[in-house]
Design an enzyme around this catalytic site. Structure first.
Site, PDB file in Angstrom:
ATOM      1  N   HIS A  40       0.842  -1.204   0.000  1.00  0.00           N
ATOM      2  CA  HIS A  40       0.000   0.000   0.000  1.00  0.00           C
ATOM      3  C   HIS A  40       0.876   1.253   0.000  1.00  0.00           C
ATOM      4  CE1 HIS A  40      -2.740   2.966   2.146  1.00  0.00           C
ATOM      5  NE2 HIS A  40      -3.428   2.625   1.076  1.00  0.00           N
ATOM      6  N   CYS A 190       3.213  26.816   1.161  1.00  0.00           N
ATOM      7  CA  CYS A 190       2.538  25.782   0.388  1.00  0.00           C
ATOM      8  C   CYS A 190       2.513  26.209  -1.077  1.00  0.00           C
ATOM      9  CB  CYS A 190       1.115  25.607   0.910  1.00  0.00           C
ATOM     10  SG  CYS A 190       0.269  24.219   0.143  1.00  0.00           S
ATOM     11  N   TYR A 348       1.631  18.575  -6.259  1.00  0.00           N
ATOM     12  CA  TYR A 348       2.790  19.453  -6.111  1.00  0.00           C
ATOM     13  C   TYR A 348       3.694  19.447  -7.339  1.00  0.00           C
ATOM     14  CZ  TYR A 348       0.863  19.351  -1.532  1.00  0.00           C
ATOM     15  OH  TYR A 348      -0.036  19.430  -0.496  1.00  0.00           O
TER      16      TYR A 348
HETATM   17  N1  MTE Z   1       3.879  16.206   6.583  1.00  0.00           N
HETATM   18  C1  MTE Z   1       2.998  15.277   6.970  1.00  0.00           C
HETATM   19  N2  MTE Z   1       3.452  14.220   7.676  1.00  0.00           N
HETATM   20  N3  MTE Z   1       1.688  15.356   6.650  1.00  0.00           N
HETATM   21  C2  MTE Z   1       1.206  16.409   5.916  1.00  0.00           C
HETATM   22  O1  MTE Z   1       0.000  16.468   5.664  1.00  0.00           O
HETATM   23  N4  MTE Z   1       1.737  18.457   4.686  1.00  0.00           N
HETATM   24  C3  MTE Z   1       2.808  19.084   3.899  1.00  0.00           C
HETATM   25  C4  MTE Z   1       4.022  19.363   4.760  1.00  0.00           C
HETATM   26  N5  MTE Z   1       4.387  18.197   5.513  1.00  0.00           N
HETATM   27  C5  MTE Z   1       2.125  17.399   5.472  1.00  0.00           C
HETATM   28  C6  MTE Z   1       3.471  17.266   5.871  1.00  0.00           C
HETATM   29  C7  MTE Z   1       2.401  20.325   3.249  1.00  0.00           C
HETATM   30  S1  MTE Z   1       1.610  20.211   1.759  1.00  0.00           S
HETATM   31  C8  MTE Z   1       2.726  21.542   3.768  1.00  0.00           C
HETATM   32  S2  MTE Z   1       2.315  22.974   2.955  1.00  0.00           S
HETATM   33  C9  MTE Z   1       3.457  21.658   5.050  1.00  0.00           C
HETATM   34  O2  MTE Z   1       3.684  20.398   5.667  1.00  0.00           O
HETATM   35  C10 MTE Z   1       2.694  22.516   6.027  1.00  0.00           C
HETATM   36  O3  MTE Z   1       3.403  22.647   7.229  1.00  0.00           O
HETATM   37  P1  MTE Z   1       2.701  23.358   8.457  1.00  0.00           P
HETATM   38  O4  MTE Z   1       1.368  22.708   8.692  1.00  0.00           O
HETATM   39  O5  MTE Z   1       3.641  23.226   9.602  1.00  0.00           O
HETATM   40  O6  MTE Z   1       2.514  24.794   8.050  1.00  0.00           O
HETATM   41 MO    MO Z   2       1.367  22.353   0.956  1.00  0.00          MO
END
Ligand code: MTE
Ligand code: MO
Length: 538
Positions: A40, A190, A348
């Site tokens: 998975h 982001c 992304y």
């Molecule tokens: N890491 C994990 N484990 N899970 C998540 O959903 N989101 C990512 C990144 N790292 C994410 C992650 C995305 S798309 C972004 S923009 C950033 O974490 C956001 O970090 P923040 O919530 O500390 O601002």
């Molecule tokens: Mo993001």
């Protein structure tokens, strides 16, 4: 296949996460997912659904609602739910995966609450150079994993896997004790920041409709990923291959040409996995860049990471799209391909405006370093607007481009003060911020706030955002008659103009003028000039 057996839900429940043969149900079908768990893409997070229905999870993670996922599941079909249970199961509820999510600051502007996605209110966004942790934007794809609180965080372990399959495990306590601690000030942004602008000015985009606040700036504390990889035994040859980008190939008659050539720099990657199955990767070259400041961070703004921001351990990849700064870090693997996660391969990325609704995901490059962007976060109109400090009660957030601001007073030659942020990826500094008060016909320059003066911003490159401030005179009403509209509510005339900001970084990269020119269906990298419509009664 009607010959397959019928199962009672009580039987299904016996095949929960702890069972050697986990089962799930979907609609009226029962599946044995034992074989699937290892394969998975989201890891064993799928076991959350074991012993019950997988549907509620697929409702949350709608990526699964695709024919190819159903085909995978169908391979594991073992039977059907007994008719006696079919009706009853409609009322079956799953344990809410978000039940343990932390409390959040009420000022955050929430886009979705499960999972939590929220941005600071625009008028607070650039109030401080370091965004208070409680107001830092939150981007979660799933729930917030539960890790023991406080000092228990030090027992959390991260596994490091090298290309040869060797693994080494470090607790956070060990990381803190064995490696030098580094601090950097870095913005996270982001790739969806300002997506709502693109939607408004171009056309529909898929994704969270962020305003200007999917960016925040903080001080991070942690150990260097490069130090940990070296300690784990990453081979020097790999490291050299990863850093020797510009090195010419050896001459063909070189003595040691029967040695296997080292892999090209771009062929090794550092894959990060989070506890809740999120994953992403960066090139090894990025991780080993001696000035790249890639951290395994445990501190934010002088305190342990808050749960929403990755407690107890996250990657911080400054200058890069925040999607690579994986939170709740549990595994780091150096491998010869990018992370296989959907967030690396099916999210992304950027596309050309010609590519429409179904772009070629495999062909497009994953976003890593961020382009330059800027935004207006505050507007003050009228006498007193040029004072050094903004008034205590700021006007409504300018993200709503049509919201009237400072409607008191005459429309001509009024003072106006704007403030905002500018940010460039890759550690490139902001060289200049251009402001226009007349929709881009004439330009002036903003003052850059000297937040990093005197070494106040630790880090090898310019990872932080740059706050800016501009005071000027709004164009007199006559100059903007082309923009004059009738305000039916006030019964009078409104003089409107468009405030514009655009930034240039120290490589002379600049923002595109329009969103249409960089339109992509995912609304990524919405970096066009930021425009705010300002209307006053005339
Ligand atoms: N890491 C994990 N484990 N899970 C998540 O959903 N989101 C990512 C990144 N790292 C994410 C992650 C995305 S798309 C972004 S923009 C950033 O974490 C956001 O970090 P923040 O919530 O500390 O601002
Ligand atoms: Mo993001």
């Amino acid at each position: 296949d009607p010959s397959l057996p019928r199962f009672r839900l009580a039987d299904v429940r016996k095949h929960g996460a702890a069972s050697a043969q986990p089962w799930v149900t979907y609609e009226d079908k029962v599946y044995d997912i034992t074989e699937w768990v290892g394969a998975h893409p989201g890891g064993d997070v799928i076991l959350r659904a074991a012993g019950g229905s997988i549907e509620p999870y697929w409702n949350i993670f709608s990526i699964h609602k695709a024919p190819h996922v159903r085909e995978i599941l169908d391979q594991y079909l073992i039977g059907y739910i007994d008719a006696a249970d079919l009706l009853r199961r409609e009322h079956e509820a799953i344990e809410d995966p978000f039940v343990a999510d932390p409390e959040r600051d009420a000022r955050l502007v929430t886009h979705t609450s499960r999972p939590r996605n929220a941005e600071p209110p625009t008028d607070e966004l650039t109030r401080a150079f370091h965004t208070p942790s409680s107001l830092f934007y939150v981007r979660n794809h799933m729930w917030v994993p539960v890790v023991g609180e406080g000092a228990e965080g030090d027992e959390h372990a991260v596994t490091v896997e090298l290309p040869d399959g060797e693994t080494r495990r470090y607790t956070l306590g060990e990381l803190k004790a064995r490696f030098p601690t580094h601090r950097i000030t870095a913005a996270l942004q982001c790739s969806g920041n300002r997506r709502s602008d693109m939607t408004r000015q171009a056309t529909k985009t898929n994704g969270l409709q962020w305003g200007v606040g999917a960016i925040s700036n903080a001080e991070w504390e942690g150990v260097r990923l490069a130090d940990v990889l070296a300690d784990a035994g990453l081979r020097v040859a790999d490291a050299q291959a990863a850093t020797a980008v510009a090195k010419p190939p050896p001459p063909p008659d070189d003595d040691d040409d029967d040695d296997a050539p080292p892999p090209p720099a771009s062929s090794l990657h550092v894959q990060f996995s989070g506890l809740e199955a999120y994953g992403a990767s960066i090139p090894l070259e990025t991780a080993l860049d001696p000035r790249g400041d890639v951290l395994l961070a445990f501190g934010m703004n002088g305190a342990p990471l808050p749960r929403d921001h990755g407690f107890p351990l996250r990657a911080i990849v400054p200058g890069h799209v925040a999607a690579r700064s994986v939170k709740w870090l549990s595994k780091i693997a150096v491998a010869d391909e990018e992370s296989s996660s959907q967030w690396q391969r099916r999210d992304y990325k950027g596309f050309g405006p010609n590519e429409g609704a179904s772009p070629d995901w495999d062909r497009a490059k994953a976003i890593q370093e961020m382009p330059v962007t800027s935004a207006i976060t505050g507007v003050w109109v009228g006498r007193g607007a040029d004072k050094a400090e903004p008034p205590a009660t700021p006007p409504p957030p300018p993200a709503e481009a049509s919201s009237p601001t400072g409607t008191n007073g005459r429309a001509d030659a009024e003072p106006v003060t704007l403030e905002g942020y500018a940010y460039a990826g890759g550690g490139r500094a902001i060289a200049r911020v251009d402001v226009s008060l007349d929709g881009g016909k004439s330009w002036d320059q903003a003052a850059l706030v000297d937040d990093c003066a005197g070494g106040k911003c630790p880090g090898n490159r310019a990872w932080a955002w740059t706050r800016w401030r501009y005071s000027g005179q709004l164009p007199p009403a006559e100059a903007i008659t082309t923009n004059t509209e009738t305000d039916t509510n006030a019964g009078g005339k409104k003089a409107c103009t468009t405030l514009v900001v655009k930034a240039t970084d120290d490589a002379y990269n600049a923002q595109p003028e329009t969103h249409a020119s960089v339109y992509n269906v995912r609304g990524n990298l919405a970096t066009a000039w930021h425009r705010v419509r300002l209307c006053r009664l005339s």
